[in-house]
Write an enzyme that holds these catalytic residues in place. Structure first.
Site, mmCIF file in Angstrom:
data_model
loop_
_atom_site.group_PDB
_atom_site.id
_atom_site.type_symbol
_atom_site.label_atom_id
_atom_site.label_comp_id
_atom_site.label_asym_id
_atom_site.label_seq_id
_atom_site.Cartn_x
_atom_site.Cartn_y
_atom_site.Cartn_z
ATOM 1 N N ASP A 1 0.450 -6.887 4.878
ATOM 2 C CA ASP A 1 -0.243 -8.172 5.049
ATOM 3 C C ASP A 1 0.688 -9.319 5.450
ATOM 4 O O ASP A 1 0.347 -10.133 6.292
ATOM 5 C CB ASP A 1 -0.998 -8.552 3.768
ATOM 6 C CG ASP A 1 -2.229 -7.689 3.548
ATOM 7 O OD1 ASP A 1 -2.609 -6.955 4.493
ATOM 8 O OD2 ASP A 1 -2.801 -7.731 2.454
ATOM 9 N N ASP B 1 2.113 -6.834 -4.450
ATOM 10 C CA ASP B 1 1.287 -6.901 -3.241
ATOM 11 C C ASP B 1 1.944 -7.971 -2.370
ATOM 12 O O ASP B 1 2.368 -9.019 -2.884
ATOM 13 C CB ASP B 1 -0.139 -7.338 -3.623
ATOM 14 C CG ASP B 1 -1.095 -7.237 -2.449
ATOM 15 O OD1 ASP B 1 -1.973 -6.360 -2.469
ATOM 16 O OD2 ASP B 1 -0.979 -8.059 -1.505
ATOM 17 N N SER B 2 2.037 -7.750 -1.084
ATOM 18 C CA SER B 2 2.807 -8.687 -0.255
ATOM 19 C C SER B 2 2.144 -10.060 -0.156
ATOM 20 O O SER B 2 2.761 -11.014 0.309
ATOM 21 C CB SER B 2 3.082 -8.101 1.126
ATOM 22 O OG SER B 2 1.956 -8.195 1.957
ATOM 23 N N SER B 3 0.902 -10.189 -0.614
ATOM 24 C CA SER B 3 0.270 -11.510 -0.649
ATOM 25 C C SER B 3 0.996 -12.437 -1.618
ATOM 26 O O SER B 3 0.850 -13.658 -1.550
ATOM 27 C CB SER B 3 -1.185 -11.398 -1.110
ATOM 28 O OG SER B 3 -1.821 -10.375 -0.422
ATOM 29 N N THR C 1 0.819 -1.224 0.000
ATOM 30 C CA THR C 1 0.000 0.000 0.000
ATOM 31 C C THR C 1 0.847 1.267 0.000
ATOM 32 O O THR C 1 0.488 2.263 -0.625
ATOM 33 C CB THR C 1 -0.908 0.018 1.258
ATOM 34 O OG1 THR C 1 -1.748 -1.119 1.200
ATOM 35 C CG2 THR C 1 -1.765 1.254 1.325
HETATM 36 N N1 ASP Z 1 -2.322 -5.735 0.403
HETATM 37 C C1 ASP Z 1 -1.274 -4.847 0.858
HETATM 38 C C2 ASP Z 1 0.004 -5.649 0.936
HETATM 39 O O1 ASP Z 1 0.247 -6.317 1.890
HETATM 40 C C3 ASP Z 1 -1.616 -4.253 2.176
HETATM 41 C C4 ASP Z 1 -0.592 -3.288 2.731
HETATM 42 O O2 ASP Z 1 0.354 -2.925 2.108
HETATM 43 O O3 ASP Z 1 -0.769 -2.843 3.859
HETATM 44 O O4 ASP Z 1 0.778 -5.628 -0.018
#
Ligand code: ASP
Length: 342
Positions: free
Chosen positions: A92, A59-61, A15
């Site tokens: 995340d 995205d860290s997912s 994010t």
């Molecule tokens: N979905 C985002 C991630 O983990 C959430 C964040 O950055 O806070 O990449």
């Protein structure tokens, strides 16, 4: 006069570096160069800041072992040249990556600080500005020309934590992380207060070395009331499974029926490593407190004590990657490698 420090920002995505696509309303990563444009304050710090960026940012997912390896390699390649490293990462899975890197970066003696934000850097109410600026300040701290912080940490919403003690606790509030079983390392208020007594202090005899051969053949097994034998056996007999982090009740308890223990014992005899951690946010696995947890010790289950899920699974990947026999693995697992377990 304070000496200028050199800090490498490693931008992976998340994010913190996102913008809104106004047509769809969805958050999308944007190029890192824009971060410097958005934060002119960076040039007021006593640090020369350079960056390395994932291309494309993710995205860290989507984080996996190869991404952790990329972060570790960029730290290794730039280790001599920089005083500290700040890793910008999605929140995340930040606790997993901070844990994984704490194991990958063997003999680390410089600061590596993970940070991110709940709101994008372009948002008026963003938490990214404070998180990033203070992370750089913390990574720059020196005493007698030596870095004050010599471990992998995570900084979020005014608090610095040991990275492998953290867990994401909130998807809504700015205070997104907690370190349930280890004290905060530093706090940012009017002053930057570092709790020196809690910092990792083990002296390094050897130079930094990275170990990236993590074994991904692991799984979580969350125990719940009414778990059935076919479900348990189904998980324990997954093809290629080498290790399981079993999340049990309270202080390490699980159903006391015969078949449950037999299934676990059979898996261990077959060579699957089983680690017992608690589903509770705080506290320890105490194997001899109740009968329901007392048999695990005898069949070779590893006691994960107060380790977080994030550190438990990444430590298992790390130690399985070392290709050591199960007895040595149990001994190593139950002792701290990087301050992740009490
Ligand atoms: N979905 C985002 C991630 O983990 C959430 C964040 O950055 O806070 O990449």
């Amino acid at each position: 006069m304070t000496q200028r420090t050199k800090i490498l920002l490693i931008y992976t995505g998340g994010t913190i570096g996102m913008v809104k696509d106004y047509e769809t309303g969805v958050l999308k990563p944007f190029r890192f160069e824009k971060i410097k444009e958005r934060l002119p304050e960076l040039s007021q710090l006593d640090s020369d800041i350079e960056h390395f960026s994932f291309d494309p940012p993710i995205d860290s997912s989507d984080m996996n072992i190869s991404h952790w390896e990329r972060i570790a390699k960029s730290i290794e390649e730039n280790y001599q040249e920089y005083d500290g490293f700040v890793v910008l990462h999605g929140s995340d899975t930040m606790g997993y990556s901070a844990s994984a890197l704490s194991f990958m970066l063997e003999n680390l003696s410089k600061p590596v600080i993970f940070t991110g934000s709940q709101l994008p850097i372009g948002d008026l109410r963003t938490d990214a500005r404070e998180n990033l600026i203070t992370s750089i300040r913390l990574a720059s701290l020196k005493e007698n020309e030596q870095p004050v912080i010599k471990e992998v940490c995570l900084y979020f919403e005014y608090k610095l934590y040991r990275g492998n003690r953290t867990t994401k606790i909130d998807a809504e509030n700015f205070q997104a992380f907690d370190s349930p079983n280890y004290p905060t390392l530093a706090e940012s208020g009017v002053h930057l207060k570092v709790h020196d007594e809690f910092l990792y202090k083990k002296e390094r005899q050897e130079p930094l070395r990275i170990f990236t051969k993590f074994d991904p053949n692991v799984a979580f097994l969350k125990i719940f009331p009414n778990i059935t034998q076919p479900i348990l056996d189904g998980i324990l007999n997954l093809p290629n499974l080498k290790g399981v982090v079993m999340e049990t009740f309270g202080s390490g308890n699980a159903p006391t029926c015969q078949w449950f223990l037999e299934s676990i014992e059979k898996a261990i005899k077959k060579g699957v490593v089983v680690v017992n951690i608690t589903q509770c946010m705080r506290g320890f696995v105490l194997p001899n407190k109740y009968e329901a947890g007392s048999h695990f010790e005898n069949i070779g289950v590893i006691n994960g004590k107060d380790i977080t899920s994030e550190a438990a699974i990444t430590k298992l990947m790390y130690l399985l990657g070392k290709n050591i026999d199960s007895k040595s693995l149990k001994i190593k697992y139950e002792k701290e490698v990087q301050g992740e377990i009490s």
